[in-house]
Design an enzyme around this catalytic site. Structure first.
Site, PDB file in Angstrom:
ATOM      1  N   ASP A  96      23.058  42.458  21.061  1.00  0.00           N
ATOM      2  CA  ASP A  96      24.278  42.054  21.300  1.00  0.00           C
ATOM      3  C   ASP A  96      24.938  40.644  20.793  1.00  0.00           C
ATOM      4  O   ASP A  96      24.057  39.773  20.617  1.00  0.00           O
ATOM      5  CB  ASP A  96      24.859  42.649  22.338  1.00  0.00           C
TER       6      ASP A  96
ATOM      7  N   ASP B  91      29.858  50.483  25.724  1.00  0.00           N
ATOM      8  CA  ASP B  91      29.753  49.335  24.723  1.00  0.00           C
ATOM      9  C   ASP B  91      27.851  49.134  24.899  1.00  0.00           C
ATOM     10  O   ASP B  91      27.764  48.178  25.835  1.00  0.00           O
ATOM     11  CB  ASP B  91      30.510  48.071  24.895  1.00  0.00           C
ATOM     12  N   ALA B  92      27.318  49.908  24.375  1.00  0.00           N
ATOM     13  CA  ALA B  92      25.814  49.897  24.732  1.00  0.00           C
ATOM     14  C   ALA B  92      24.949  49.673  23.682  1.00  0.00           C
ATOM     15  O   ALA B  92      23.661  49.223  23.851  1.00  0.00           O
ATOM     16  CB  ALA B  92      25.521  51.482  25.252  1.00  0.00           C
ATOM     17  N   LYS B  93      25.310  49.714  22.327  1.00  0.00           N
ATOM     18  CA  LYS B  93      24.695  49.227  21.103  1.00  0.00           C
ATOM     19  C   LYS B  93      23.445  49.936  21.095  1.00  0.00           C
ATOM     20  O   LYS B  93      22.310  49.274  20.890  1.00  0.00           O
ATOM     21  CB  LYS B  93      24.854  47.763  21.098  1.00  0.00           C
ATOM     22  N   ARG B  94      23.116  51.357  21.585  1.00  0.00           N
ATOM     23  CA  ARG B  94      21.860  51.851  21.486  1.00  0.00           C
ATOM     24  C   ARG B  94      21.568  52.388  20.169  1.00  0.00           C
ATOM     25  O   ARG B  94      22.540  52.194  19.017  1.00  0.00           O
ATOM     26  CB  ARG B  94      21.818  53.210  22.619  1.00  0.00           C
TER      27      ARG B  94
END
Lengths: 276, 276
Positions: A96, B91-94
């Protein structure tokens, strides 16, 4: 853990096996479900049965996160059950903007004390470098993954100042400005071991975490032949093939037998391919 | 939530504001620390004070994960405090191989009931499509991020069948085969609003989640002018500027005032730029 300590462990155990703890309530022996924390109980027994045969454990964080807060407790307890001298990998694929990556780094390196974490490269330098600021901790950056979707972007033809590369090669080249072989490894999928030579041309010294041996079909012999460097430089992961070798009460014993078979093969390749 | 329901909410509230819940114990008013769950208490009051002015809340998962199991409890309680008709974004951006992405999807969509999750594209189709199988749930795919590191790979020149694109454009093009404007949005950073026109040429109908307005310096007017489509098609995020408008006991009131100022500006742009 330092690179030298990891290499010493490899030499001592004659193994570069990483065991993936992708622990799934639907797949573990049913008699464990009576335990208060069946996931931890399964992992604890697997670890006890295999810790002298492997050099790393890699819990896949999704399997724990899927259970909410109590899954994180199982993960923490699992980490504590891994002997201090075995390398621990949080397979979390985080990444991130800078201050957010720093929070992830603190969570996995300080609060949980993992040795390493897998990180996704798409957001670039400031998404990766916060993980590189911790002494004796490691980033394992996704370069070439072993899944079908790796073709979508990782093999894109990228032109930089007139030179053409695949995107995964650009990731390898650029990220070497961020970290060193002492704190940065790469994920390189074994289903493409024709590319391992290519990876080694760009990154001769870095450790490679190789998923996809066994169930996913890569050849351990070829990976070892093309991938080994003078610190071994390989952590080859196997998950299901080892941890689910049996679904009966003998699961730990059978996991040990499966790990032993891999370790013995690795012993042979260390004799053959480790540069003297 | 469906695209039509989101658009109706935007029209009703005259707002396309997303409030980022990047809740940090070091930054919240100190009198809240006496609460048993200060992070939740802060979020609850922020939500109560702003829910009629924004259309989405976006907890940044790292801020919760940093606190271990109890952080996940705070996240779950926060999600429950968000009114049903307001869009929720993890909002984890996995992003991982197929069966692992499916576990992440279940965790965020079923166990926690978020409307959407941010996903990283590097691992390709099978890392993204498992998130697209849930009715009225959304993937928000990273395309062009607003951080410095976005230059490292997202602006790589990629050549596909003789045609040259930036990598972020290839992500936009390819991913439109995986999802539709009804279940797929894109993260497009506002610090590069010269590129929003370009994004709109490739993805005219999709919603864009735009971070980086305010503290990170993008212009709301330009984003709205170049980015708005006939469903508005924009969720513009602001975090610190709103939630940390005051660190005193009046923090919720001041957050409301900051949100109101943005909402009033958005009302004007909806009048000016929303196609009739």
């Amino acid at each position: 853990m330092t690179r030298q300590q990891l290499f010493e462990q490899i030499q001592r155990k004659r193994s570069y096996l990483c065991i993936g703890l992708d622990t799934d309530l639907k797949k573990i022996p049913q008699h464990l479900l009576q335990h208060e924390d069946p996931i931890f109980e399964f992992n604890r027994q697997i670890i006890d049965a295999t810790a002298d045969l492997c050099v790393a454990y890699k819990p896949n964080v999704a399997f724990y996160e899927a259970h909410g807060p109590k899954g994180w407790v199982s993960l923490q307890r699992t980490l504590e059950a891994i002997p201090q001298d075995v390398f621990s990998i949080a397979d979390a694929k985080r990444g991130d903007i800078g201050n957010t990556s720093e929070l992830y780094a603190r969570a996995f390196f300080e609060r949980m004390n993992f040795d390493s974490i897998t990180v996704a490269p798409y957001m670039g330098a400031d998404s990766v470098t916060p993980f590189l600021q911790f002494k004796d901790k490691w980033v394992i950056l996704l370069a070439l993954t072993s899944n079908e979707g790796s073709k979508d972007f990782q093999f894109s033809n990228v032109v930089t100042q007139g030179e053409a590369h695949f995107l995964f090669e650009k990731v390898l080249i650029k990220s070497q400005k961020w970290g060193t072989p002492e704190n940065l490894m790469y994920v390189v999928g074994a289903t493409r071991c024709d590319y391992i030579e290519r990876v080694r041309e760009i990154a001769p010294d870095h450790f490679l975490l190789v998923p996809g041996v066994g169930a996913q079909g890569g050849s351990l012999e070829e990976i070892s032949r093309y991938g080994m460097n003078n610190h071994c430089g390989l952590l080859v992961n196997s998950s299901r093939q080892i941890i689910y070798a049996s679904q009966g009460e003998d699961f730990a014993e059978k996991a040990r037998a499966a790990a032993l078979a891999v370790q013995q093969e690795m012993d042979k390749y260390l004799n053959e391919y480790l540069p003297q």
